[in-house]
Structures are given as structure tokens and as C-alpha cells.
Design an enzyme around this catalytic site. Structure first.
Site, PDB file in Angstrom:
ATOM      1  CE  LYS A 208      29.408 -60.406  -8.863  1.00 54.01           C
ATOM      2  NZ  LYS A 208      30.644 -60.471  -8.077  1.00 54.01           N
ATOM      3  NE  ARG A 248      29.715 -66.258  -4.303  1.00 50.75           N
ATOM      4  CZ  ARG A 248      28.648 -65.517  -4.599  1.00 50.75           C
ATOM      5  NH1 ARG A 248      28.582 -64.883  -5.750  1.00 50.75           N
ATOM      6  NH2 ARG A 248      27.658 -65.399  -3.736  1.00 50.75           N
TER       7      ARG A 248
HETATM    8  N1  PMM Z   1      29.973 -61.636  -5.439  1.00 50.10           N
HETATM    9  C1  PMM Z   1      28.804 -61.592  -4.771  1.00 50.10           C
HETATM   10  C2  PMM Z   1      28.665 -62.247  -3.525  1.00 50.10           C
HETATM   11  N2  PMM Z   1      29.692 -62.931  -2.996  1.00 50.10           N
HETATM   12  N3  PMM Z   1      31.904 -63.692  -3.115  1.00 50.10           N
HETATM   13  C3  PMM Z   1      33.078 -63.719  -3.740  1.00 50.10           C
HETATM   14  N4  PMM Z   1      34.117 -64.388  -3.191  1.00 50.10           N
HETATM   15  N5  PMM Z   1      33.283 -63.098  -4.941  1.00 50.10           N
HETATM   16  C4  PMM Z   1      32.293 -62.392  -5.552  1.00 50.10           C
HETATM   17  O1  PMM Z   1      32.527 -61.814  -6.633  1.00 50.10           O
HETATM   18  C5  PMM Z   1      31.019 -62.321  -4.898  1.00 50.10           C
HETATM   19  C6  PMM Z   1      30.875 -62.991  -3.655  1.00 50.10           C
HETATM   20  C7  PMM Z   1      27.647 -60.843  -5.348  1.00 50.10           C
HETATM   21  O2  PMM Z   1      26.993 -61.628  -6.291  1.00 50.10           O
HETATM   22  P1  PMM Z   1      25.632 -62.461  -5.986  1.00 50.10           P
HETATM   23  O3  PMM Z   1      24.600 -61.458  -5.564  1.00 50.10           O
HETATM   24  O4  PMM Z   1      25.313 -63.109  -7.263  1.00 50.10           O
HETATM   25  O5  PMM Z   1      25.884 -63.449  -4.903  1.00 50.10           O
END
Ligand code: PMM
Length: 300
Positions: A208, A248
Site C-alpha cells: 500500500k 492479507r
Molecule cells: N485492502 C484492499 C482490499 N481488500 N480487505 C481487507 N480485509 N483488508 C484490507 O486492507 C483490504 C481488503 C485493497 O487492496 P488491494 O487492491 O491490494 O486488494
């Protein structure tokens, strides 16, 4: 938890796995690299992202969930929409990851309650296109931790009142969602405060913006998302040491190794029940533990 964005526009992997076959291949790769769960999402939540019609999200997500489940991969669905959660569960998904913590779709809680699956409630204040405007917390250092914790607990109260089993709730501070970099670091530095709520904590920091900013060069240019995996792994190790239940991530291998180091460093003494899935993963070969997690049984 390995990230699988079946989207054209996610900030890091947008477009790479937009086609079903490629997405399934990547999901299998993440599982093979040691992900306990592959998190399938069909809507980008990067700052400024536009909403996706539910029909398009369903068409992206469901075939991929079905194929991965057929290959015995444990799959979670990353969605804010009850209809997508329901269809993904019917296709075999074993956990719902809702970045809106139930705020985006009032029908979500009933779907999750009826299915009885674990549910990730993330801290969220507003849709992606306007979330940066909501990155305002009390003006005392540390207020972001208090604000996020109390807002999350209010969500959990509403979700459990709507029928979700509190023993199946996982909370997430929502790194990067209506947060500035200082808020993100403050929340990570105070993960034990979130753990003190009694709920397992998931951390989604992978690649991020705030990591890119911390790695900026002498000219002040942030590192690019693809060059943030080593720093992400460092966050994963520190999060595990601070008691997080799950991280994650895009690059599973580096974070798995980092978490194994954190577990070995703690000599098991500080790893409590919520980390049992991580511990078993550290001890077993990847193909040995491909079981769906259960927040009440194995995570708590
Ligand atoms: N961040 C993204 C998408 N889904 N779900 C959870 N539980 N926590 C997060 O911080 C989160 C998420 C956005 O990131 P991406 O675009 O890399 O999926």
C-alpha cells in the site's frame, strides 16, 4: 491470505488476472505458495475507484471461486455486496471479507448470519471515490487507534444484533482506507489495542501507499507497488509478533517466511490460539493443510 483481484483496475495487480483462466492459475499459485486462504475480489477499492455493477462483479468472481474450490483451495470472497457474498458462498467460499464492515449493503449481515461463515469486518468510512476526505481523526496522537477501535466495535455490535455469530467475527483496521500514512503506522504500532477487543485481527497492508512513501528515494519519489514486497513481509512479521491472526498479501511466499520467523522468534510462548492456523502452516508442507478456517473453532 493471498490476494486475487479479478479486476481491470486494482492498484497493484489490476488487469493481470482479469480473465478467469489467468485468475484461477494465480489462485492455485498462491495456495501452492502457502496461502491458507485465497481472497477473490471483483471490485477495486483503491482510492478514487468507481463502483462496479453487481452483475459484473458476479461474473468476475463466481467462476473463479467455483474453479478454485473444485481444486480444494480454501477461498474467501472480498465483497461489499450481499448478492456477491451469497453467490460466492454457494460456489464454495468459506469466509466473507467485507471492506465496508456491513455499511455498504444492509443485506450483508443476514446473508452471513444465515450461512454461518466467518466474517471480516473492516474499518470503513466511505466509498473509495471519496474516502480520502474522511481521513480525519481526533487531533491527539493516538486518537486514530481509539476512533477506529470504537467505530469497529459499533459495527460488530450492529452485525451481531443482525444475527452474525460474534465467535465468527474478525476485525481489520482498514489500512489505507480513509487513513493517511501516519494513521496507518499508528494503527500498526497499536495492534495489541485491537487484539484487546478479543476479536482476531486481520492486517491488509500489502504494497500500500504508506509503504511506498516509507521507501521513497532521495528525490522523494515513492517506490512502485511491485517493489514493496520485502517491506510488506517486514510488516507481516511485526504484525504476527503483535498478535495479528492473519495478513492479507500479494506475495505469499515472502510474508509466509516472515511470519514463520516471527513464530520461531517467539518460541511459541507468545503465539496464542488465534495464530493456530499460521503455526500449523509453518509446520506442515503446503498441501497438508488446505482446510477452511473457522473463526470460532480454529481462530479463537
Ligand atoms: N485492502 C484492499 C482490499 N481488500 N480487505 C481487507 N480485509 N483488508 C484490507 O486492507 C483490504 C481488503 C485493497 O487492496 P488491494 O487492491 O491490494 O486488494
Amino acid at each position: 491470505m493471498g490476494i486475487l483481484n479479478v479486476t481491470p483496475d486494482s492498484f497493484s495487480d489490476g488487469g493481470r488476472y482479469a480473465e478467469t483462466g489467468r485468475a484461477v492459475e494465480q489462485g492455485l499459485r498462491l495456495a501452492e505458495q502457502g496461502a491458507d486462504l485465497v481472497d477473490v475480489g471483483g471490485e477495486s477499492t483503491r482510492p478514487g475507484a468507481q463502483p462496479v455493477p453487481v452483475e459484473a462483479e458476479l461474473a468476475r468472481v463466481v467462476p473463479v471461486v467455483r474453479e478454485l474450490v473444485r481444486a480444494e483451495v480454501a477461498v474467501s470472497v472480498d465483497t461489499m455486496h450481499a448478492a456477491v457474498a451469497r453467490a460466492a458462498i454457494e460456489a464454495g467460499a468459506c469466509l466473507v471479507n467485507d471492506v465496508s464492515g456491513g455499511l455498504a449493503d444492509p443485506a450483508m449481515a443476514a446473508v452471513v448470519a444465515e450461512a454461518g461463515v466467518p466474517y471480516v469486518a473492516m474499518h470503513w468510512r466511505a466509498p473509495s471515490r471519496e474516502m480520502d476526505r474522511h481521513a480525519v481523526y481526533g487531533d491527539v496522537v493516538g486518537d486514530v487507534v481509539g476512533d477506529v477501535t470504537s467505530e469497529l466495535l459499533r459495527r460488530v455490535e450492529a452485525l451481531t444484533a443482525a444475527g452474525i455469530d460474534p465467535g465468527r467475527v474478525i476485525i481489520d483496521p482498514g489500512i489505507g482506507f480513509a487513513k493517511r500514512a501516519t494513521h496507518d503506522w499508528e494503527l500498526l504500532a497499536h495492534l495489541p489495542a485491537l487484539r484487546a477487543t478479543g476479536f482476531p485481527v486481520l492486517v491488509g497492508a500489502s504494497r500500500k501507499r504508506f509503504i511506498g512513501a516509507a521507501l521513497s528515494d532521495r528525490a522523494g519519489i515513492d517506490s512502485v507497488p511491485g517493489d514493496r514486497d520485502a517491506a510488506t513481509a517486514a510488516v507481516s512479521a511485526l504484525a504476527a509478533a503483535a498478535g495479528a491472526f492473519c495478513v492479507r498479501v500479494h506475495d505469499v511466499r515472502s510474508s509466509l517466511h516472515a511470519v514463520c520467523v516471527a513464530a520461531a522468534w517467539a518460541g511459541d510462548r507468545r503465539i496464542s490460539a488465534p495464530e493456530s492456523v499460521v503455526r500449523s502452516r509453518c509446520r506442515k508442507a503446503p498441501h497438508e493443510s488446505r482446510q477452511a478456517p473457522n473463526a470460532s473453532a480454529s481462530l479463537r
